[in-house]
Design a protein around this motif. Sequence first.
Motif, PDB file in Angstrom:
ATOM      1  N   GLU A  94      21.651  -6.852 -10.503  1.00 16.62           N
ATOM      2  CA  GLU A  94      21.067  -7.653  -9.427  1.00 16.62           C
ATOM      3  C   GLU A  94      19.568  -7.832  -9.629  1.00 16.62           C
ATOM      4  N   ALA A  96      16.909 -11.019 -10.307  1.00 14.34           N
ATOM      5  CA  ALA A  96      16.878 -12.481 -10.232  1.00 14.34           C
ATOM      6  C   ALA A  96      16.488 -13.119 -11.564  1.00 14.34           C
ATOM      7  N   LYS A  99      19.415 -12.788 -14.064  1.00 12.47           N
ATOM      8  CA  LYS A  99      20.518 -13.683 -13.725  1.00 12.47           C
ATOM      9  C   LYS A  99      20.173 -15.135 -14.048  1.00 12.47           C
ATOM     10  N   THR A 117      27.612 -17.300  -9.865  1.00 11.52           N
ATOM     11  CA  THR A 117      26.944 -16.006  -9.839  1.00 11.52           C
ATOM     12  C   THR A 117      27.713 -15.067  -8.926  1.00 11.52           C
ATOM     13  N   THR A 119      26.192 -12.613  -7.486  1.00 10.46           N
ATOM     14  CA  THR A 119      25.172 -11.928  -6.687  1.00 10.46           C
ATOM     15  C   THR A 119      25.670 -11.647  -5.274  1.00 10.46           C
ATOM     16  N   LEU A 122      21.082 -12.460  -3.631  1.00 10.23           N
ATOM     17  CA  LEU A 122      19.963 -13.267  -4.123  1.00 10.23           C
ATOM     18  C   LEU A 122      20.150 -14.753  -3.819  1.00 10.23           C
ATOM     19  N   HIS A 141      31.170 -14.274  -4.905  1.00  9.11           N
ATOM     20  CA  HIS A 141      30.837 -12.864  -4.676  1.00  9.11           C
ATOM     21  C   HIS A 141      32.125 -12.062  -4.513  1.00  9.11           C
TER      22      HIS A 141
END
Length: 282
Positions: A94, A96, A99, A117, A119, A122, A141
Motif C-alpha cells: 500500500e 501510492a 502502485k 488496483t 488498494t 488510496l 478491493h
Amino acid sequence: MNADLPRTVGVVGGGRMGAGIAHAFLVAGGHVVIVESSAETAAAARDRVGDSLAKAAAKGTLAEPAQEVASRLRATADRAGLSGCELVIEAVPEDAALKAEVLAAAEKQAPGAVLATNTSSLSLAGLAAGLAAPGRFLGLHFFNPVPVSDLVEIVAGPRTEPELLTRAQGWVAALGKTPITVTDSPGFASSRLGVCLALEAMRMLEEGVASAADIDTAMTLGYRHPVGPLRTTDLVGLDVRLAIAEHLARELGPRFEPPRILRGLVAAGHLGRKTGQGFYTW
C-alpha cells in the motif's frame, strides 16, 4: 470457464493478497500470470498459490484436481508476461508511488487491458494520473483471505467508464462473490468503517475498558461479526492498519488518528499473525 470472466488475468504482486486473487480466478476457470520482482519471489508466489489450492482440495471445495487448476498459472519476474492479459490487477504493498509505477508499466505491457488496483484506501484519481487511458481503470478491493471472502469492493475512479463497472460486477459474480460499488473517496466504504471500529477497540483496550478477547467477543456475539476488530487487525497486519489510519487521518481528520497502542506495537515489530504477536499471540 465462466464466459463473464477475462480469459487471462495478470496479477502484479504474489504475496498473500495477490496469491489469493490468483486462486480465485484460477478456481473459476481462468488463466493467471503472476508478475513478481525476482525469480525467487515468483517461485514463492507459485508455491503460495499451490498450497492454497491444495488446502481447498483437501476441504473438497475444488471442482477439478488442484494440479489441473494450478496448470493454468504462470509466475514470472518478466513484466512482458502481462502482454496477453485482458485484466491486470496490481496487488503490491500500500504505497501510492509504487502502485502508480506498477500500473503505468502494466499499461505499457498490456495497452488494451483493463487495469485494476487492489488498494484498500488510496485515491484512484491519484493512481490514475500517469495512465494514458484512465477510463479503463478501476478498483477491485478483495478481502483477506480472498479464497473464502464473499465481498469485493468495486471502486469507480473519477474517469472510470460506466460500462466497465457493469463488466466488473459480472466478473465478481462469476468468482462466486458479491460486489458492492463505491465512489473514489478516502477509505472507500469498507476500510473507512472497518478502521473506525478497530481504532475505537484499540482505544478501549488502551484505557483498560476490557481485554482484547472480551472486546472482540462483544462484537462477535453481540453484533454477529464473524471476527472481532482486534483479531481482524492482527490478521490484516498492524502495520497495514496503521498506514491506512494515518492516510485517513490526513484526509478526514483527527477521528482517525492512530492510538498510541497501535503505534507502539508496530514500532516494536509486533505486526499480528505474520510476526506471531499483535493484540494476540499466534
